[in-house]
Design a protein around this motif. Structure first.
Motif, mmCIF file in Angstrom:
data_model
loop_
_atom_site.group_PDB
_atom_site.id
_atom_site.type_symbol
_atom_site.label_atom_id
_atom_site.label_comp_id
_atom_site.label_asym_id
_atom_site.label_seq_id
_atom_site.Cartn_x
_atom_site.Cartn_y
_atom_site.Cartn_z
ATOM 1 N N ASN A 3 0.822 -1.204 0.000
ATOM 2 C CA ASN A 3 0.000 0.000 0.000
ATOM 3 C C ASN A 3 0.859 1.258 0.000
ATOM 4 O OD1 ASN A 3 -2.315 -1.530 0.023
ATOM 5 N ND2 ASN A 3 -2.753 -1.230 2.199
ATOM 6 N N SER A 4 1.955 1.224 0.732
ATOM 7 C CA SER A 4 2.869 2.361 0.755
ATOM 8 C C SER A 4 3.504 2.581 -0.619
ATOM 9 C CB SER A 4 3.958 2.131 1.812
ATOM 10 O OG SER A 4 4.873 3.201 1.844
ATOM 11 N N VAL A 5 3.801 1.487 -1.296
ATOM 12 C CA VAL A 5 4.351 1.576 -2.660
ATOM 13 C C VAL A 5 3.360 2.271 -3.587
ATOM 14 C CG1 VAL A 5 5.007 0.200 -4.681
ATOM 15 C CG2 VAL A 5 5.888 -0.402 -2.414
ATOM 16 N N VAL A 6 2.097 1.875 -3.491
ATOM 17 C CA VAL A 6 1.072 2.486 -4.344
ATOM 18 C C VAL A 6 0.923 3.972 -4.033
ATOM 19 C CG1 VAL A 6 -1.367 2.470 -4.972
ATOM 20 C CG2 VAL A 6 -0.164 0.319 -4.608
ATOM 21 N N LYS A 7 0.924 4.311 -2.746
ATOM 22 C CA LYS A 7 0.792 5.720 -2.370
ATOM 23 C C LYS A 7 1.960 6.539 -2.914
ATOM 24 C CE LYS A 7 -1.241 9.095 -0.162
ATOM 25 N NZ LYS A 7 -2.585 9.579 -0.549
ATOM 26 N N ALA B 64 3.793 5.803 -5.526
ATOM 27 C CA ALA B 64 3.629 5.869 -6.983
ATOM 28 C C ALA B 64 2.619 6.941 -7.368
ATOM 29 C CB ALA B 64 3.206 4.508 -7.518
ATOM 30 N N SER B 65 1.561 7.065 -6.564
ATOM 31 C CA SER B 65 0.530 8.058 -6.883
ATOM 32 C C SER B 65 1.072 9.481 -6.802
ATOM 33 C CB SER B 65 -0.671 7.897 -5.940
ATOM 34 O OG SER B 65 -0.389 8.393 -4.635
ATOM 35 N N LEU B 66 2.020 9.710 -5.898
ATOM 36 C CA LEU B 66 2.603 11.045 -5.758
ATOM 37 C C LEU B 66 3.544 11.379 -6.899
ATOM 38 C CD1 LEU B 66 3.305 10.949 -1.915
ATOM 39 C CD2 LEU B 66 1.423 12.111 -3.103
ATOM 40 N N ASP B 67 4.154 10.361 -7.494
ATOM 41 C CA ASP B 67 5.053 10.549 -8.632
ATOM 42 C C ASP B 67 4.281 10.577 -9.950
ATOM 43 O OD1 ASP B 67 6.994 10.459 -10.613
ATOM 44 O OD2 ASP B 67 8.173 8.906 -9.654
ATOM 45 N N LEU B 68 3.439 9.550 -10.163
ATOM 46 C CA LEU B 68 2.783 9.383 -11.452
ATOM 47 C C LEU B 68 1.469 10.146 -11.569
ATOM 48 C CD1 LEU B 68 3.391 5.555 -12.023
ATOM 49 C CD2 LEU B 68 4.721 7.493 -12.873
ATOM 50 N N GLY B 69 0.818 10.426 -10.446
ATOM 51 C CA GLY B 69 -0.434 11.170 -10.495
ATOM 52 C C GLY B 69 -0.318 12.498 -11.230
ATOM 53 N N PRO B 70 0.672 13.330 -10.905
ATOM 54 C CA PRO B 70 0.825 14.597 -11.617
ATOM 55 C C PRO B 70 1.145 14.427 -13.095
ATOM 56 C CG PRO B 70 1.987 14.659 -9.517
ATOM 57 C CD PRO B 70 1.581 13.234 -9.740
ATOM 58 N N CYS C 105 -3.335 5.995 -9.831
ATOM 59 C CA CYS C 105 -2.764 4.844 -9.119
ATOM 60 C C CYS C 105 -3.649 4.464 -7.941
ATOM 61 C CB CYS C 105 -1.363 5.178 -8.608
ATOM 62 S SG CYS C 105 -0.192 5.697 -9.884
ATOM 63 N N MET C 106 -4.054 3.194 -7.882
ATOM 64 C CA MET C 106 -4.992 2.748 -6.852
ATOM 65 C C MET C 106 -4.587 1.390 -6.291
ATOM 66 S SD MET C 106 -8.380 3.591 -9.147
ATOM 67 C CE MET C 106 -7.525 2.953 -10.610
ATOM 68 N N ALA C 107 -4.840 1.197 -4.995
ATOM 69 C CA ALA C 107 -4.709 -0.117 -4.360
ATOM 70 C C ALA C 107 -6.118 -0.650 -4.126
ATOM 71 C CB ALA C 107 -3.965 -0.003 -3.033
ATOM 72 N N PHE C 108 -6.296 -1.960 -4.282
ATOM 73 C CA PHE C 108 -7.627 -2.554 -4.173
ATOM 74 C C PHE C 108 -7.663 -3.728 -3.211
ATOM 75 C CE2 PHE C 108 -8.360 -0.343 -8.141
ATOM 76 C CZ PHE C 108 -9.701 0.017 -8.035
ATOM 77 N N HIS C 109 -8.752 -3.779 -2.455
ATOM 78 C CA HIS C 109 -9.135 -4.989 -1.728
ATOM 79 C C HIS C 109 -10.163 -5.702 -2.590
ATOM 80 C CE1 HIS C 109 -10.419 -7.772 1.311
ATOM 81 N NE2 HIS C 109 -11.642 -7.260 1.359
ATOM 82 N N PRO C 110 -9.875 -6.929 -3.056
ATOM 83 C CA PRO C 110 -10.805 -7.604 -3.969
ATOM 84 C C PRO C 110 -11.949 -8.312 -3.265
ATOM 85 C CG PRO C 110 -8.880 -8.969 -3.629
ATOM 86 C CD PRO C 110 -8.632 -7.684 -2.848
ATOM 87 N N GLY C 111 -11.988 -8.209 -1.935
ATOM 88 C CA GLY C 111 -12.920 -9.009 -1.159
ATOM 89 C C GLY C 111 -12.257 -10.318 -0.762
ATOM 90 N N LYS D 111 -5.731 6.318 -3.763
ATOM 91 C CA LYS D 111 -6.758 5.799 -2.862
ATOM 92 C C LYS D 111 -6.640 4.279 -2.695
ATOM 93 C CE LYS D 111 -9.079 9.662 -2.162
ATOM 94 N NZ LYS D 111 -8.419 10.633 -3.026
ATOM 95 N N PHE D 112 -7.142 3.807 -1.544
ATOM 96 C CA PHE D 112 -7.216 2.380 -1.211
ATOM 97 C C PHE D 112 -8.699 2.035 -1.238
ATOM 98 C CE2 PHE D 112 -6.322 -0.855 2.464
ATOM 99 C CZ PHE D 112 -6.437 -1.903 1.579
#
Length: 224
Positions: A154-158, A160-166, A171-177, A213-214
């Motif tokens: 989750n930290s990796v995704v967050k 990535a979102s700060l780098d790639l989002g702009p 970039c999103m992390a998912f709980h698939p159930g 987002k998660f």
């Protein structure tokens, strides 16, 4: 036609993601580790690509498949559960290395390789995590190695979102159930079709506001 990459496509959630996206007309690149799995992916209409996510050399060369290409969606699904402990049980070095390498290091090595194609497409990155990786929601110490790996992912995704989002990538992390797969077991709540259909619905409708987002497969936002 959209270009979709599924990393970890030969079983469970990854296989169903590959099937559904291919059935809807996407050009699906689906990774496999064992050669005998490639024909099944090809029969679904996918383009099978060999990749062992624990092989750093293989990951380093993987970007060649997308040189100059647009990647509209990359889904990193590969993962392992590790030992199913009930408390703060001792963890071996071998188990730690396997789980952390597969669930965390692989994503950290893949993302820089895939980033140029995602940026070119202003695409989306979806990483299959788990609610078990949420420190806020944790109510049990069970499978604590798996929990630690998903918290790190989750930290990796967050990050990535700060780098790639702009740069235009969502970039999103998912709980698939809790899904009836080899990992989830047959006592799980959801069948794989329901989980993947939900994941796709949220991914397809995601926009810049979803970056970093998660999310649950239903679209509900979770606390990190």
């Amino acid at each position: 036609m959209s270009n979709v990459l599924i990393v970890g496509a030969t079983r469970g959630i990854g296989l169903e993601l590959s099937r559904q996206y291919a059935a809807d007309g996407a050009r699906v690149y689906a990774t496999y580790r064992n050669a005998q799995d490639a024909p099944r992916l090809r029969e679904l209409g996918c383009r099978p690509l060999a990749l062992d996510v624990r092989d750093a050399t293989a990951i380093a060369g993987f970007g060649r498949h997308f040189d100059g290409e647009r990647l509209d969606l990359a889904i990193i699904n590969a993962g392992v559960a590790g030992p199913r402990t009930s408390g703060i049980a001792s963890i071996t070095q071998a188990d730690f290395d396997t789980v952390m390498h597969t669930n965390v290091l692989a994503a950290m090595q893949l993302l820089p390789v895939l980033a140029p194609a995602l940026v070119k497409a202003q695409g989306k990155l979806a990483v299959i995590s788990s609610r078990m990786g949420s420190s806020t929601l944790m109510m049990s110490p069970s499978s604590w190695l798996y929990r630690a790996s998903k918290a790190a992912l989750n930290s990796v995704v967050k990050a990535a979102s700060l780098d790639l989002g702009p740069k235009g990538v969502v970039c999103m992390a998912f709980h698939p159930g809790w899904v009836k797969t080899d990992m989830g077991g047959m006592n799980a709540d959801l069948d794989v079709v329901t989980s993947v259909t939900g994941l796709r619905r949220v991914i397809d409708s995601a926009n810049a506001s979803h970056n970093g987002k998660f999310l649950n497969y239903t679209g509900e936002q979770f606390e990190w």
